[in-house]
Design an enzyme around this catalytic site. Structure first.
Site, PDB file in Angstrom:
ATOM      1  N   LYS A 354       0.931  -0.876  -0.175  1.00  0.00           N
ATOM      2  CA  LYS A 354      -0.182  -0.003   0.195  1.00  0.00           C
ATOM      3  C   LYS A 354       0.909   0.950   0.125  1.00  0.00           C
ATOM      4  O   LYS A 354       2.253   1.292   0.318  1.00  0.00           O
ATOM      5  CB  LYS A 354      -1.661  -0.230   0.606  1.00  0.00           C
ATOM      6  CG  LYS A 354      -1.843  -0.828   0.877  1.00  0.00           C
ATOM      7  CD  LYS A 354      -3.144  -0.854   1.406  1.00  0.00           C
ATOM      8  CE  LYS A 354      -4.218  -1.454   0.959  1.00  0.00           C
ATOM      9  NZ  LYS A 354      -5.366  -2.246   2.524  1.00  0.00           N
ATOM     10  N   ARG A 389      -3.068 -10.313   4.490  1.00  0.00           N
ATOM     11  CA  ARG A 389      -3.489 -10.655   3.249  1.00  0.00           C
ATOM     12  C   ARG A 389      -2.773  -9.603   2.055  1.00  0.00           C
ATOM     13  O   ARG A 389      -2.516  -8.390   2.431  1.00  0.00           O
ATOM     14  CB  ARG A 389      -5.202  -9.180   2.814  1.00  0.00           C
ATOM     15  CG  ARG A 389      -5.988  -9.090   1.445  1.00  0.00           C
ATOM     16  CD  ARG A 389      -6.801  -8.276   1.702  1.00  0.00           C
ATOM     17  NE  ARG A 389      -7.972  -8.323   0.373  1.00  0.00           N
ATOM     18  CZ  ARG A 389      -7.036  -7.682  -0.394  1.00  0.00           C
ATOM     19  NH1 ARG A 389      -6.259  -6.505  -0.302  1.00  0.00           N
ATOM     20  NH2 ARG A 389      -8.109  -7.504  -1.464  1.00  0.00           N
TER      21      ARG A 389
HETATM   22  N1  HH2 Z   1      -7.412  -4.183   0.924  1.00  0.00           N
HETATM   23  C1  HH2 Z   1      -7.850  -3.935  -0.666  1.00  0.00           C
HETATM   24  C2  HH2 Z   1      -8.783  -4.755  -1.096  1.00  0.00           C
HETATM   25  N2  HH2 Z   1      -9.759  -5.372  -0.407  1.00  0.00           N
HETATM   26  N3  HH2 Z   1     -10.068  -5.847   2.141  1.00  0.00           N
HETATM   27  C3  HH2 Z   1     -10.107  -6.014   3.479  1.00  0.00           C
HETATM   28  N4  HH2 Z   1     -10.592  -6.898   4.156  1.00  0.00           N
HETATM   29  N5  HH2 Z   1      -8.649  -5.734   3.369  1.00  0.00           N
HETATM   30  C4  HH2 Z   1      -7.785  -4.598   2.974  1.00  0.00           C
HETATM   31  O1  HH2 Z   1      -7.225  -3.923   3.398  1.00  0.00           O
HETATM   32  C5  HH2 Z   1      -7.787  -5.053   1.557  1.00  0.00           C
HETATM   33  C6  HH2 Z   1      -9.650  -5.545   1.013  1.00  0.00           C
HETATM   34  C7  HH2 Z   1      -7.089  -3.334  -1.363  1.00  0.00           C
HETATM   35  O2  HH2 Z   1      -5.928  -3.724  -1.758  1.00  0.00           O
HETATM   36  P1  HH2 Z   1      -5.832  -4.499  -3.589  1.00  0.00           P
HETATM   37  O3  HH2 Z   1      -7.111  -5.597  -3.395  1.00  0.00           O
HETATM   38  O4  HH2 Z   1      -4.683  -4.788  -3.346  1.00  0.00           O
HETATM   39  O5  HH2 Z   1      -6.039  -3.435  -3.633  1.00  0.00           O
HETATM   40  P2  HH2 Z   1      -7.156  -3.155  -5.204  1.00  0.00           P
HETATM   41  O6  HH2 Z   1      -8.154  -2.664  -4.508  1.00  0.00           O
HETATM   42  O7  HH2 Z   1      -6.836  -1.498  -5.686  1.00  0.00           O
HETATM   43  O8  HH2 Z   1      -8.048  -3.951  -6.240  1.00  0.00           O
END
Ligand code: HH2
Length: 412
Positions: A354, A389
Site C-alpha cells: 500500500k 492479506r
Molecule cells: N484492501 C484492498 C482491497 N480489499 N479487503 C480487506 N478486508 N482489507 C484490505 O485491507 C483490503 C481489502 C485493496 O488492496 P488490493 O485488493 O490489492 O487493491 P485494489 O482494491 O486496487 O484491487
C-alpha cells in the site's frame, strides 16, 4: 558456563513482560514459591482499559472503588456536573487490581456491574494468543491461533493500485491460485472491483461476469477456501453459489441484504473499517480519536452482524489499512493494533504494497514494496493480527513463520 544473571555489578533492568505467562516464568526463574507465583503473576501486568457509558453520578463511585483496589479511574471533569450524561473512563492498574475492581462492581447499581463485566471481558481478550475457528458453508473449517494465516490476493481487475490485476482471464487466475497454494497460502481473496483511492464503482453485472469464470477456474485449481471481495449482495450471492466460502465486505455490512445473505448461507464475513467510500476516502481523512473511532465502528459492525443472525464466531475484523487514512493514521493503527483484540474476533490486516509503504521508501512503485510490506506484516503479527492479506505470498509466508516463532512460539 552461563553468565551469572544476578549479583553485584549488574544494574537494574526494566523487564518487558507482555503476558501473565511471561510474568509467571520470570517469577519461577527467580525462585518464587509456586503458590506465590499464581498469586503474584497478575500483579506483574499493567493494563489500561477504556470503558464507556458511565453515568456521571456513577463516575465518582467508580473512581473510589478503583482507588480502593490501588488502581485508578481517570474520568472527564464534567462527569461531576452532569449526573445523567454518560462518560468514558480510563481504568489503570494491574491485572489483579482490575479483576478485583470487577468483583467490587458486581453488586453495584447505576450500570457499574455491566462496566465490571466489560472489564473482565477486555482483560480476557487482551491475552496474546488464542485459538479460533470459523466454519465454512461447505462444512470445512478454518482454524487459527497456532500461527498466522496468509491470504493471497487475486485481483481480477485491470486497474488495481498494486499493478497485480490479472484482468478477466480464468487461466491466469488458476495459475496464480496454484502458485499461491504451493507457496503456502491458507486462503485466497478474489476481487473483481478495484477499491484503490479514487476508483469508480463497477457495475454489478460486469463484476459477476468477471468474477464467476475465474472463481470456477480457481476452485478447480486449488482446495483453498476462497473469500470474495465485494460489497454487493448479489455479487456475493453468485459467488457463494459457485463455491466461494467467505464474504470480504469492505463496507462492513452497510447493506443489510449482505448481512441477511451471510446469515442465510452461514458464511463467515470479514468486516472492514473505512472512512468514506473508495472514491472519496483519501480526500481529507480526519479522526479526533483514531483507535477509539475504528474500535467503535468495528464493534457496531459486529453488533449488526450478530443482530442479523451471524454468530460472532463467524466474524473477522479488519482496521482497513489505507481506507480513509493518512500515512500517520496507518502507522498508528499498526502500532496500536493490539487494542482491537478486545473486540474478541480474529483480526485481518491488509497492508500489502500500500501507498504508505511507497511514500516511506521515497516513492517506490508497488512492485518494489515487498520489504516494506514484510516490515508491516511482522509488526501486524506482533501486535495481534491473525490473518494477513498479501500479494507476495511466498515471501510473506516466510515472514509470518519467523514472526510466529518469536511471537506465538510456533515451530515447524
Ligand atoms: N484492501 C484492498 C482491497 N480489499 N479487503 C480487506 N478486508 N482489507 C484490505 O485491507 C483490503 C481489502 C485493496 O488492496 P488490493 O485488493 O490489492 O487493491 P485494489 O482494491 O486496487 O484491487
Amino acid at each position: 558456563m552461563p553468565e551469572q544473571s544476578s549479583g553485584p555489578g549488574v544494574p537494574a533492568r526494566a523487564l518487558v513482560l507482555q503476558s501473565e505467562a511471561e510474568v509467571a516464568a520470570e517469577l519461577r526463574r527467580l525462585g518464587v514459591h509456586p503458590a506465590a507465583v499464581a498469586l503474584m503473576a497478575p500483579k506483574g501486568m499493567h493494563l489500561n482499559i477504556m470503558v464507556q457509558g458511565i453515568p456521571g453520578r456513577a463516575a465518582q463511585v467508580l473512581k473510589q472503588e478503583a482507588l480502593a483496589e490501588g488502581a485508578e479511574a481517570a474520568i472527564p471533569w464534567q462527569a461531576g456536573e452532569s449526573p445523567e450524561q454518560a462518560f468514558p473512563a480510563l481504568l489503570m492498574g494491574t491485572r489483579e487490581q482490575l479483576l478485583a475492581l470487577q468483583r467490587r462492581l458486581e453488586p453495584q447499581p447505576l450500570g457499574l456491574a455491566r462496566v465490571g463485566a466489560q472489564v473482565g471481558q477486555a482483560i480476557a481478550r487482551a491475552e496474546r494468543t488464542r485459538s479460533w475457528q470459523i466454519d465454512l458453508p461447505d462444512g470445512r473449517a478454518v482454524v487459527g491461533g497456532k500461527r498466522t494465516l496468509v491470504m493471497g490476493i487475486i485481483n481480477l481487475t485491470d486497474d488495481s493500485f498494486s499493478g497485480d490485476g490479472i484482468g478477466r482471464e480464468p487461466e491466469a487466475a488458476a495459475r496464480l491460485a496454484r502458485e499461491m497454494a504451493e507457496a503456502g497460502a491458507d486462503l485466497l481473496d478474489l476481487g473483481a472491483e478495484s477499491t484503490r483511492p479514487g476508483a469508480e464503482p463497477v457495475d454489478g453485472e460486469d463484476e459477476i461476469n468477471r468474477l464467476l469464470p475465474c472463481l470456477e477456474a480457481v476452485l478447480a485449481a486449488t482446495d483453498l477456501p476462497i473469500s470474495v471481495d465485494t460489497y454487493k449482495p448479489h455479487v456475493a450471492r453468485s459467488a457463494l453459489g459457485a463455491g466461494a466460502s467467505i464474504i470480504n465486505d469492505i463496507t462492513a455490512l452497510s447493506n443489510p441484504d449482505m448481512a441477511a445473505l451471510a446469515a442465510e448461507w452461514q458464511a463467515p464475513v470479514i468486516l472492514m473499517h473505512m472512512q468514506g467510500t473508495p472514491k472519496t476516502m483519501q480526500q481529507a481523512p480526519h479522526y479526533d480519536d483514531l483507535l477509539g473511532e475504528v474500535f467503535a465502528f468495528l464493534a457496531r459492525a459486529l453488533q449488526r452482524a450478530v443482530a442479523a443472525g451471524i454468530p460472532d464466531s463467524q466474524v473477522i475484523l479488519d482496521p482497513g489499512f489505507g481506507f480513509g487514512k493518512t500515512l500517520d493514521h496507518n502507522l498508528e493503527l499498526l502500532r496500536r493494533l493490539a487494542e482491537l483484540r478486545s473486540l474478541g474476533c480474529p483480526l485481518l490486516v491488509g497492508t500489502s504494497r500500500k501507498s504508505t509503504i511507497g511514500t516511506l521508501l521515497g516513492g517506490l512503485p508497488p512492485q518494489q514494496r515487498v520489504e516494506g510490506t514484510a516490515a508491516t506484516v511482522a509488526l501486524a503479527i506482533a501486535n495481534g493480527a491473525d490473518i494477513v492479506r498479501v500479494h507476495d505470498v511466498r515471501e510473506m509466508v516466510r515472514v509470518a513463520r519467523v514472526t510466529d516463532a518469536v511471537v506465538r512460539g510456533w515451530r515447524p
